[in-house]
Design a protein around this motif. Structure first.
Motif, PDB file in Angstrom:
ATOM      1  N   ASP A   5       0.837  -1.196   0.000  1.00  0.00           N
ATOM      2  CA  ASP A   5       0.000   0.000   0.000  1.00  0.00           C
ATOM      3  C   ASP A   5       0.875   1.251   0.000  1.00  0.00           C
ATOM      4  OD1 ASP A   5      -2.321   1.404  -0.032  1.00  0.00           O
ATOM      5  OD2 ASP A   5      -2.813   1.100   2.078  1.00  0.00           O
ATOM      6  N   VAL A   6       0.415   2.259  -0.720  1.00  0.00           N
ATOM      7  CA  VAL A   6       1.130   3.538  -0.751  1.00  0.00           C
ATOM      8  C   VAL A   6       0.675   4.357   0.451  1.00  0.00           C
ATOM      9  CG1 VAL A   6       1.573   5.632  -2.057  1.00  0.00           C
ATOM     10  CG2 VAL A   6       1.236   3.454  -3.260  1.00  0.00           C
ATOM     11  N   ILE A   7       1.613   4.744   1.307  1.00  0.00           N
ATOM     12  CA  ILE A   7       1.287   5.470   2.537  1.00  0.00           C
ATOM     13  C   ILE A   7       1.499   6.968   2.317  1.00  0.00           C
ATOM     14  CG2 ILE A   7       1.837   5.749   4.978  1.00  0.00           C
ATOM     15  CD1 ILE A   7       2.847   2.883   4.977  1.00  0.00           C
ATOM     16  N   PRO A   8       0.451   7.768   2.493  1.00  0.00           N
ATOM     17  CA  PRO A   8       0.623   9.226   2.317  1.00  0.00           C
ATOM     18  C   PRO A   8       1.604   9.788   3.333  1.00  0.00           C
ATOM     19  CG  PRO A   8      -1.708   8.596   2.432  1.00  0.00           C
ATOM     20  CD  PRO A   8      -0.917   7.405   2.847  1.00  0.00           C
ATOM     21  N   ALA A   9       2.362  10.777   2.908  1.00  0.00           N
ATOM     22  CA  ALA A   9       3.342  11.400   3.804  1.00  0.00           C
ATOM     23  C   ALA A   9       2.663  12.093   4.983  1.00  0.00           C
ATOM     24  CB  ALA A   9       4.191  12.394   3.024  1.00  0.00           C
ATOM     25  N   SER A  10       1.421  12.513   4.798  1.00  0.00           N
ATOM     26  CA  SER A  10       0.716  13.253   5.846  1.00  0.00           C
ATOM     27  C   SER A  10       0.044  12.346   6.874  1.00  0.00           C
ATOM     28  CB  SER A  10      -0.357  14.148   5.215  1.00  0.00           C
ATOM     29  OG  SER A  10      -1.282  13.355   4.480  1.00  0.00           O
ATOM     30  N   ARG A  11       0.149  11.041   6.691  1.00  0.00           N
ATOM     31  CA  ARG A  11      -0.551  10.109   7.581  1.00  0.00           C
ATOM     32  C   ARG A  11       0.022  10.184   8.992  1.00  0.00           C
ATOM     33  NH1 ARG A  11       0.972   4.778   9.147  1.00  0.00           N
ATOM     34  NH2 ARG A  11      -0.781   3.646  10.049  1.00  0.00           N
ATOM     35  N   THR A  12      -0.888  10.124  10.000  1.00  0.00           N
ATOM     36  CA  THR A  12      -0.473  10.037  11.393  1.00  0.00           C
ATOM     37  C   THR A  12      -0.727   8.629  11.903  1.00  0.00           C
ATOM     38  OG1 THR A  12      -2.665  10.771  12.136  1.00  0.00           O
ATOM     39  CG2 THR A  12      -0.973  12.459  11.830  1.00  0.00           C
ATOM     40  N   ALA A  13      -0.061   8.253  12.974  1.00  0.00           N
ATOM     41  CA  ALA A  13      -0.167   6.897  13.515  1.00  0.00           C
ATOM     42  C   ALA A  13      -1.613   6.561  13.851  1.00  0.00           C
ATOM     43  CB  ALA A  13       0.705   6.774  14.754  1.00  0.00           C
ATOM     44  N   GLY A  14      -2.060   5.370  13.416  1.00  0.00           N
ATOM     45  CA  GLY A  14      -3.403   4.897  13.710  1.00  0.00           C
ATOM     46  C   GLY A  14      -4.484   5.464  12.817  1.00  0.00           C
ATOM     47  N   GLU A  15      -4.124   6.291  11.863  1.00  0.00           N
ATOM     48  CA  GLU A  15      -5.100   6.934  10.983  1.00  0.00           C
ATOM     49  C   GLU A  15      -5.329   6.095   9.737  1.00  0.00           C
ATOM     50  OE1 GLU A  15      -5.616  11.113   8.429  1.00  0.00           O
ATOM     51  OE2 GLU A  15      -3.751  10.626   9.465  1.00  0.00           O
ATOM     52  N   TRP A  16      -6.603   5.961   9.348  1.00  0.00           N
ATOM     53  CA  TRP A  16      -6.937   5.299   8.090  1.00  0.00           C
ATOM     54  C   TRP A  16      -6.911   6.339   6.975  1.00  0.00           C
ATOM     55  CZ3 TRP A  16     -10.894   6.022   4.533  1.00  0.00           C
ATOM     56  CH2 TRP A  16     -11.011   5.037   3.553  1.00  0.00           C
ATOM     57  N   TRP A  17      -6.570   5.901   5.774  1.00  0.00           N
ATOM     58  CA  TRP A  17      -6.536   6.821   4.633  1.00  0.00           C
ATOM     59  C   TRP A  17      -7.105   6.133   3.400  1.00  0.00           C
ATOM     60  CZ3 TRP A  17      -2.502   4.122   6.617  1.00  0.00           C
ATOM     61  CH2 TRP A  17      -1.809   3.281   5.745  1.00  0.00           C
ATOM     62  N   PRO A  18      -7.696   6.889   2.477  1.00  0.00           N
ATOM     63  CA  PRO A  18      -8.211   6.297   1.240  1.00  0.00           C
ATOM     64  C   PRO A  18      -7.058   5.717   0.428  1.00  0.00           C
ATOM     65  CG  PRO A  18      -9.044   8.516   1.553  1.00  0.00           C
ATOM     66  CD  PRO A  18      -7.944   8.334   2.543  1.00  0.00           C
ATOM     67  N   PRO A  19      -7.307   4.669  -0.340  1.00  0.00           N
ATOM     68  CA  PRO A  19      -6.230   4.052  -1.126  1.00  0.00           C
ATOM     69  C   PRO A  19      -5.664   5.010  -2.166  1.00  0.00           C
ATOM     70  CG  PRO A  19      -8.365   3.128  -1.732  1.00  0.00           C
ATOM     71  CD  PRO A  19      -8.587   3.962  -0.510  1.00  0.00           C
ATOM     72  N   VAL A  20      -4.382   5.288  -2.048  1.00  0.00           N
ATOM     73  CA  VAL A  20      -3.715   6.211  -2.963  1.00  0.00           C
ATOM     74  C   VAL A  20      -3.754   5.682  -4.395  1.00  0.00           C
ATOM     75  CG1 VAL A  20      -1.480   7.269  -3.514  1.00  0.00           C
ATOM     76  CG2 VAL A  20      -2.238   7.098  -1.124  1.00  0.00           C
ATOM     77  N   MET A  21      -3.716   4.354  -4.530  1.00  0.00           N
ATOM     78  CA  MET A  21      -3.683   3.744  -5.863  1.00  0.00           C
ATOM     79  C   MET A  21      -5.001   3.918  -6.621  1.00  0.00           C
ATOM     80  SD  MET A  21      -1.793   0.182  -4.956  1.00  0.00           S
ATOM     81  CE  MET A  21      -0.196   0.124  -4.140  1.00  0.00           C
ATOM     82  N   LEU A  22      -6.086   4.120  -5.890  1.00  0.00           N
ATOM     83  CA  LEU A  22      -7.382   4.274  -6.544  1.00  0.00           C
ATOM     84  C   LEU A  22      -7.534   5.727  -6.970  1.00  0.00           C
ATOM     85  CD1 LEU A  22      -9.840   2.654  -7.384  1.00  0.00           C
ATOM     86  CD2 LEU A  22     -10.898   3.183  -5.184  1.00  0.00           C
ATOM     87  N   ASP A  23      -6.744   6.077  -7.976  1.00  0.00           N
ATOM     88  CA  ASP A  23      -6.671   7.455  -8.449  1.00  0.00           C
ATOM     89  C   ASP A  23      -6.280   7.420  -9.923  1.00  0.00           C
ATOM     90  OD1 ASP A  23      -6.289  10.501  -7.654  1.00  0.00           O
ATOM     91  OD2 ASP A  23      -4.608   9.923  -8.950  1.00  0.00           O
ATOM     92  N   PRO A  24      -6.980   8.142 -10.771  1.00  0.00           N
ATOM     93  CA  PRO A  24      -6.683   8.065 -12.207  1.00  0.00           C
ATOM     94  C   PRO A  24      -5.275   8.508 -12.565  1.00  0.00           C
ATOM     95  CG  PRO A  24      -8.230   9.855 -11.732  1.00  0.00           C
ATOM     96  CD  PRO A  24      -8.129   9.033 -10.491  1.00  0.00           C
ATOM     97  N   VAL A  25      -4.755   9.509 -11.859  1.00  0.00           N
ATOM     98  CA  VAL A  25      -3.386   9.969 -12.139  1.00  0.00           C
ATOM     99  C   VAL A  25      -2.383   8.890 -11.758  1.00  0.00           C
ATOM    100  CG1 VAL A  25      -1.644  11.701 -11.589  1.00  0.00           C
ATOM    101  CG2 VAL A  25      -4.044  12.394 -11.863  1.00  0.00           C
ATOM    102  N   TRP A  26      -2.573   8.284 -10.579  1.00  0.00           N
ATOM    103  CA  TRP A  26      -1.659   7.222 -10.145  1.00  0.00           C
ATOM    104  C   TRP A  26      -1.726   6.041 -11.119  1.00  0.00           C
ATOM    105  CZ3 TRP A  26      -1.359   2.133  -9.129  1.00  0.00           C
ATOM    106  CH2 TRP A  26      -0.235   1.678  -8.440  1.00  0.00           C
ATOM    107  N   ILE A  27      -2.929   5.667 -11.538  1.00  0.00           N
ATOM    108  CA  ILE A  27      -3.104   4.533 -12.450  1.00  0.00           C
ATOM    109  C   ILE A  27      -2.346   4.777 -13.753  1.00  0.00           C
ATOM    110  CG2 ILE A  27      -4.802   3.332 -13.893  1.00  0.00           C
ATOM    111  CD1 ILE A  27      -6.795   3.752 -11.515  1.00  0.00           C
ATOM    112  N   THR A  28      -2.518   5.952 -14.309  1.00  0.00           N
ATOM    113  CA  THR A  28      -1.870   6.269 -15.589  1.00  0.00           C
ATOM    114  C   THR A  28      -0.349   6.295 -15.442  1.00  0.00           C
ATOM    115  OG1 THR A  28      -3.808   7.573 -16.249  1.00  0.00           O
ATOM    116  CG2 THR A  28      -1.761   7.952 -17.449  1.00  0.00           C
ATOM    117  N   ALA A  29       0.118   6.863 -14.343  1.00  0.00           N
ATOM    118  CA  ALA A  29       1.563   7.006 -14.158  1.00  0.00           C
ATOM    119  C   ALA A  29       2.248   5.696 -13.787  1.00  0.00           C
ATOM    120  CB  ALA A  29       1.840   8.050 -13.084  1.00  0.00           C
TER     121      ALA A  29
END
Length: 368
Positions: A5-29
């Protein structure tokens, strides 16, 4: 094999985040990093337009989408409108749709005209660290103990009605000569304080029903709490499938579930899941009576040992089913040969940065 999983730089401990990969820009790149995308959870925080763009991006780079439908109704939400719009996009856009039960597959066919592949839920109990002998066994006690866990009272939990039904059912069972007590567990931090207060009052006024308020249990604490029960009642007003039910099954604990959603389809062996009408106290009392007066013929430890063996063997079935789904999805895009493991063969002349990698799997939801 899945990409980490791609972990956002802004993530704090114990925090859930939306999947970074589920993004059209990420998919294309990053199209050269994966063979296909498999989405389970995590899409609820995105807009319908964002998901549509993801489906279009996958199509444009020739990567199939596999979508596993866990929730036809989102247990975190009251209003299902946006969730249903999300399902419209993902079910229509998926190359292959899978789900967990035959009942859910029928509903998907009726609502969207898609035939979903049924792959049963895997075990939730960590069999590597928890043995059949290492958790409590109710044993031969005179008083039956029924548990109901309300958690933080999310939208799909019908805390007030479920508690009143349980109070009434316990009253009926005790009047009929069955020695039974009920435990209602509530988290110290809840989303609906008024409902929590109503539950507390109902339990205070009832005989044989006690409310326990405590922080969210650790995995080990939850396993031990569930294993000590003679039956567990699900308090849901809506939903589709239940991971809680799967954990109870692993532990050999009978589940009494509302006859809605597709909980009763998760396990069909006698006594594993018993249904009741959530609008009827008498129906819950009858379901509990059936469960408590006709206990399993084997000891709880023997049931757990048998289910451990069954679940362990089923891991191979699940893996094989997913490999076949991936083969089907990759073949459908028609751009490469596919191996028996479900991964496309690499073209020997393809540059490294364009070689296709294992499927990307969407991350899990913060709560089951």
């Amino acid at each position: 094999m899945s990409l980490p999983d791609v972990i956002p730089a802004s993530r704090t401990a114990g925090e859930w985040w939306p999947p970074v990969m589920l993004d059209p820009v990420w998919i294309t790149a990053n199209a050269g990093l994966f063979d296909l995308m498999h989405v389970h959870f995590g899409f609820e925080s995105f807009s319908v337009g964002h998901l549509t763009s993801c489906v279009e991006a996958l199509a444009s780079v020739g990567r199939p989408l596999v979508f596993t439908v866990h929730d036809l109704q989102n247990p975190q939400l009251f209003d299902q409108t946006r969730h249903e719009q999300h399902l419209d996009v993902l079910i229509a856009g998926a190359t292959v749709v899978t789900t967990l039960t035959t009942g859910a597959a029928r509903e998907i066919s009726q609502r969207w005209g898609r035939e979903a592949v049924v792959i049963r839920h895997p075990h939730l109990l960590d069999f590597n660290s928890v043995s059949a002998e290492s958790v409590p066994d109710p044993g031969e006690r005179s008083t039956a103990v029924v548990g109901m866990h309300l958690g933080d009272i999310r939208a799909g939990t019908d805390a007030r009605r479920a508690t009143m039904n349980l109070v009434g059912a316990v009253r009926m069972l005790r009047a009929g000569g069955l020695d039974v007590q009920a435990e209602v567990h509530v988290s110290t931090r809840v989303r609906d304080e008024a409902a929590r207060d109503a539950v507390a009052q109902a339990c205070r006024e009832a005989e044989g029903v006690t409310m326990f308020e405590h922080p969210r249990l650790s995995d080990d604490e939850l396993v031990r709490a569930l294993a000590a029960l003679d039956a567990n009642v699900l308090p849901y007003r809506h939903g589709t499938h239940s991971g809680w039910l799967e954990l109870c099954y692993d532990l050999g604990v009978p589940v009494v579930a509302p006859s809605i959603g597709h909980w009763l389809d998760q396990h069909d062996e006698p006594g594993a899941v018993v249904g009741f009408d959530p609008g009827s106290v008498g129906s819950l009392a009858a379901a509990l009576s059936q469960t408590l007066r006709h206990p399993q013929t084997m000891s709880r430890r023997a049931v757990r040992a048998e289910r451990r063996a069954q679940r362990w063997a089923h891991r191979g079935v699940i893996a094989t089913a997913h490999a076949e789904v991936y083969r089907t999805a990759l073949t459908a895009v028609g751009s490469a040969d596919v191996t028996s493991s479900g991964v496309r063969r690499r073209d020997r002349d393809m540059p490294d940065h364009q070689k296709l990698r294992p499927p990307v799997t969407g991350n899990t939801a913060p709560e089951t």
